[in-house]
Scaffold this active site. Structure first.
Site, PDB file in Angstrom:
ATOM      1  N   LYS A  42      45.762 -20.521  -4.676  1.00 45.94           N
ATOM      2  CA  LYS A  42      45.085 -19.973  -3.498  1.00 45.94           C
ATOM      3  C   LYS A  42      43.841 -20.798  -3.184  1.00 45.94           C
ATOM      4  O   LYS A  42      43.063 -21.135  -4.080  1.00 45.94           O
ATOM      5  CB  LYS A  42      44.718 -18.510  -3.765  1.00 45.94           C
ATOM      6  CG  LYS A  42      44.255 -17.712  -2.550  1.00 45.94           C
ATOM      7  CD  LYS A  42      44.088 -16.238  -2.917  1.00 45.94           C
ATOM      8  CE  LYS A  42      43.690 -15.387  -1.728  1.00 45.94           C
ATOM      9  NZ  LYS A  42      43.548 -13.954  -2.087  1.00 45.94           N
TER      10      LYS A  42
ATOM     11  N   SER B 232      38.353  26.524  -0.946  1.00 46.18           N
ATOM     12  CA  SER B 232      37.198  27.307  -0.513  1.00 46.18           C
ATOM     13  C   SER B 232      37.391  28.029   0.805  1.00 46.18           C
ATOM     14  O   SER B 232      36.581  28.881   1.168  1.00 46.18           O
ATOM     15  CB  SER B 232      35.979  26.380  -0.392  1.00 46.18           C
ATOM     16  OG  SER B 232      36.160  25.485   0.694  1.00 46.18           O
TER      17      SER B 232
ATOM     18  N   GLU C  22      51.249 -10.786  -3.434  1.00 42.78           N
ATOM     19  CA  GLU C  22      50.257 -11.518  -4.213  1.00 42.78           C
ATOM     20  C   GLU C  22      50.176 -10.957  -5.632  1.00 42.78           C
ATOM     21  O   GLU C  22      50.133  -9.742  -5.836  1.00 42.78           O
ATOM     22  CB  GLU C  22      48.904 -11.401  -3.513  1.00 42.78           C
ATOM     23  CG  GLU C  22      47.778 -12.186  -4.153  1.00 42.78           C
ATOM     24  CD  GLU C  22      46.486 -12.110  -3.348  1.00 42.78           C
ATOM     25  OE1 GLU C  22      45.562 -12.884  -3.668  1.00 42.78           O
ATOM     26  OE2 GLU C  22      46.394 -11.288  -2.409  1.00 42.78           O
TER      27      GLU C  22
ATOM     28  N   CYS D  54      47.295 -14.312   1.305  1.00 39.51           N
ATOM     29  CA  CYS D  54      46.425 -13.225   1.764  1.00 39.51           C
ATOM     30  C   CYS D  54      45.220 -13.694   2.567  1.00 39.51           C
ATOM     31  O   CYS D  54      45.310 -13.964   3.746  1.00 39.51           O
ATOM     32  CB  CYS D  54      46.006 -12.367   0.568  1.00 39.51           C
ATOM     33  SG  CYS D  54      45.400 -10.723   1.057  1.00 39.51           S
TER      34      CYS D  54
END
Length: 706
Positions: free
Chosen positions: A114, A357, A45, A175
């Site tokens: 789309k 750490s 896309e 999509c």
């Protein structure tokens, strides 16, 4: 005979607005597809401009440059004799659409906009585009002159249509349309479309891959047909990692699987399939055929081209494959590591700086860099020229070839243990041992001189000296003394990130990595502008529970024995004085809740969309065997009080890899106020009333039993 078709789909690591690079990757994918015998190629896309352009879609420059790239594709000999399906934004009658542009031999066949836009979570397509709402209708689109000069076409069809070649029929989805309740492939399949294509811009979320695979296989299981899915891959400029997973399916079975995580910028999948298998599969589904007899037809664009060849009798067919899923540990090891690689090479920095750490979070972050080094060495070993060129640029050595992940890690990762008088020897040892095993360049220093200097300024101005709670100070003093340590670590971290390589006679600067997990961010259990403030955070979307699983995976996968001690040690910030030289402060005690509980709260708040009262109602049933209604109410109130008081911290949260659907990222994903009435008077009163009713009913039941 003409019944076998070879089709190609791909996953491309496109970069927003990198028109030159995007063009070259598209051309390479088409070239590979042709070499593999494909006569149709599908791309992701919006691949021409890159999916993540966001508000740049509003700019006419983005439209102009997209058409310029399209012109270059049309003009290239690489695109001849193959149907090319590319994605780009197109303005039609002053309205912007997210489109597929399908062309063959310098002729545009169809521009397909789309029809269903993604507009939830990380997606905001309605901000930039308009969905095409005229089902099964087309209009004439007047091409820009630069395209007309190449194609000799003045207008082309624009709208909801399908392509009819000499031997089959193809229809496009984009999509989100696959995820809608009534996907276009349903009616297209009923109308005789045999090949469905889906161009996606879909990002990675832990445990999501199966949903995509299930949708594709089910689409072809119910209706028959071939389904191609293309997707973007990599980081195209923000918090998301697009995770490939290109695939080809037919009649409910998978025939090609693309990688979910990879450093390859271009990946092309092909499959050779028999069209007669679709026709025979559909022929025996009577319910499908009855529905097909009543479906409204799609406009067909006739294409004088065939996907099959006349003499294909001996052409071997692709065999079905079984999808291989990654474990959660593997997903974390690969996805954020690939995201880090894209950030490093595209930011043109020389490596990473990480405050280490000795706890799980920073250890997990260091392991992600180590995993990245493994992937880089593997890609170079497999002959990836782009990765080799990038790593040579990063280390500023034109003849360098990485072979050992540990040696590469020493070049690009600087770790630093920043001790204070409240730090224990145990955490120092754990940080040192892990740094030795992964090979990072490790620094150990004390921030106490800086802390004394800053507190000296305060005492000089005010005449007051704050004290920790264990020394008789108030909670405000106690918190301020912790915060000054945390914030000075950020200042020292950025100083060393800028000048550490310079002090060693090397070029470049380092990206500062943060290591606050998604649960701590949700609650706000972090100091604003402390070590959680960094350039990027690869674990900011991952829960503490999943990070522990990832650490266990690294122990087994990379044989990092130092992680065993880190995994079993209690999580601590080490900002308060030690007791008998041992840690007295733990994260879960500070927060007033466990990390497991935090994950539950996070999913209920975001995914289940519950407020305080709704969360109480759900937890009442979830925790009925371990908590009374009063205890559930107290836990919910404590969470929402702390969450709302600290929500302002989300506005400055370091950009983090998005991996969980309950991420509190304030930037685009989790849009909420950052100034709350932290007392939640109405909501908490509703909870309290419900608790009182339940307690009253319980007393009545007990009295009745007596």
């Amino acid at each position: 005979m003409g019944r076998k078709v070879t089709v190609a789909t791909c996953a491309l690591n496109q970069w927003a607005l990198d028109f030159e690079g995007n063009l070259q990757r598209i051309l390479k994918s088409i070239e590979i597809a042709k070499q593999k015998g494909a006569r149709y190629r599908l791309g992701p896309e919006l691949e021409i401009c890159g999916y993540g352009c966001w508000d740049h879609y509003h700019e006419s420059d983005t439209l102009l440059h997209s058409f310029q790239v399209l012109a270059a594709l049309l003009d290239s000999p690489v695109t001849q004799d193959i149907i090319c399906d590319v994605g780009m934004p197109v303005m039609h009658r002053n309205v912007r659409y997210n489109c597929r542009v399908i062309f063959l031999n310098r002729k545009i066949l169809l521009i397909r906009p789309k029809t269903a836009l993604a507009n939830e979570g990380n997606y905001h397509e309605l901000r930039w585009f308009t969905p095409w709402s005229r089902s099964r209708q087309t209009e004439e689109y007047f091409l820009p002159r630069m395209i007309q000069d190449l194609t000799k076409q003045e207008t082309v069809p624009f709208g909801d249509a399908v392509l009819a070649t000499r031997d089959t029929c193809l229809g496009s989805e984009v999509c989100e349309e696959l995820w809608t309740p009534h996907s276009p492939h349903v009616d297209m399949g009923l109308d005789g479309v045999e090949i469905f294509t889906n161009a996606s811009g879909s990002h990675h979320v832990l445990r999501k891959a199966h949903a995509r695979v299930d949708l594709v296989t089910m689409a072809t299981a119910k209706n028959g047909g071939i389904y191609l899915l293309a997707n973007q891959k990599g980081c195209d400029g923000d918090r998301l990692y697009y995770d490939g997973c290109a695939m080809i399916a037919m009649n409910g079975s998978l025939f090609a699987q693309g990688s979910q995580f990879s450093l390859d910028d271009v990946e092309v999948l092909t499959a050779t399939l028999d069209l007669e298998d679709i026709r025979s599969y559909r022929a025996e589904i009577s319910s499908r055929n009855l529905a097909a007899s009543k479906v409204s037809p799609y406009p067909r664009v006739k294409v004088d081209f065939a996907l099959s060849c006349h003499e294909d009798l001996l052409e071997p067919l692709s065999e079905p494959v079984e999808w291989k899923y990654h474990s959660v540990g593997e997903e974390i090891s690969l996805g954020p590591a690939c995201w880090l690689w894209d950030f490093l090479r595209r930011s043109q920095q020389a490596g990473f700086f990480l405050p280490l750490s000795g706890g799980v979070d920073s250890a997990a972050t260091s392991c992600l860099v180590y995993s990245m080094c493994h992937q880089v060495c593997e890609a170079v070993k497999n002959g990836n020229p782009e990765v080799l060129a990038d790593v040579r640029t990063i280390v500023s050595e034109t003849s360098y070839t990485p072979q050992d992940p540990r040696e590469l890690c020493g070049r690009i990762l600087t770790t630093c243990y920043m001790a204070s008088e409240n730090s224990s020897q145990e955490t120092s040892n754990r940080a040192r041992d892990l740094a030795q095993q992964i090979g990072s360049y490790h620094i150990s220093l004390s921030i106490d001189p800086a802390v004394r200097a800053v507190m000296g300024i305060f005492s000089l101005v005010t005449g007051r000296s704050p004290r920790f709670a264990v020394h008789g100070g108030s909670s405000r003093e106690n918190l301020a003394l912790q915060n000054v340590q945390a914030r000075l670590r950020m200042v020292v971290g950025y100083l060393f990130a800028q000048l550490s390589l310079w002090s060693r006679g090397s070029r470049g600067g380092l990206l500062v990595l943060g290591s606050a997990n998604v649960d701590e961010s949700l609650l706000g259990y972090l100091t604003k502008y402390d070590c959680s403030s960094a350039d990027i955070n690869p674990i900011g979307g991952i829960s503490k529970t999943d990070l522990s699983a990832f650490i266990q995976y690294c122990i087994e996968r990379f044989r990092l024995s130092a992680l065993q001690h880190i995994l079993t040690a209690p999580a601590t910030a080490e900002l308060e004085p030690l007791t008998d030289r041992h840690v007295s402060q733990t994260d879960e005690e500070d927060m007033g809740m466990t990390y497991t509980e935090l994950s539950v709260y996070g999913r209920l708040r975001k995914v289940a969309k519950t407020g305080p009262y709704g969360m109480f109602c759900k937890l009442l049933h979830m925790w009925k065997d371990s908590c009374t209604p009063r205890q559930v109410a107290d836990k919910v109130k404590r969470f929402f009080s702390k969450y709302s008081m600290n929500r302002h911290k989300m506005t400055t949260l370091t950009p983090a890899y998005h991996a969980e659907n309950y991420s509190p990222d304030d930037n685009r994903f989790d849009l909420r106020p950052f100034l709350y009435n932290a007392g939640w008077p109405w909501q908490f009163r509703c909870i309290e009333n419900q608790v009182l009713q339940l307690e009253r009913r319980e007393r009545q039941d007990l009295d009745g039993m007596d």
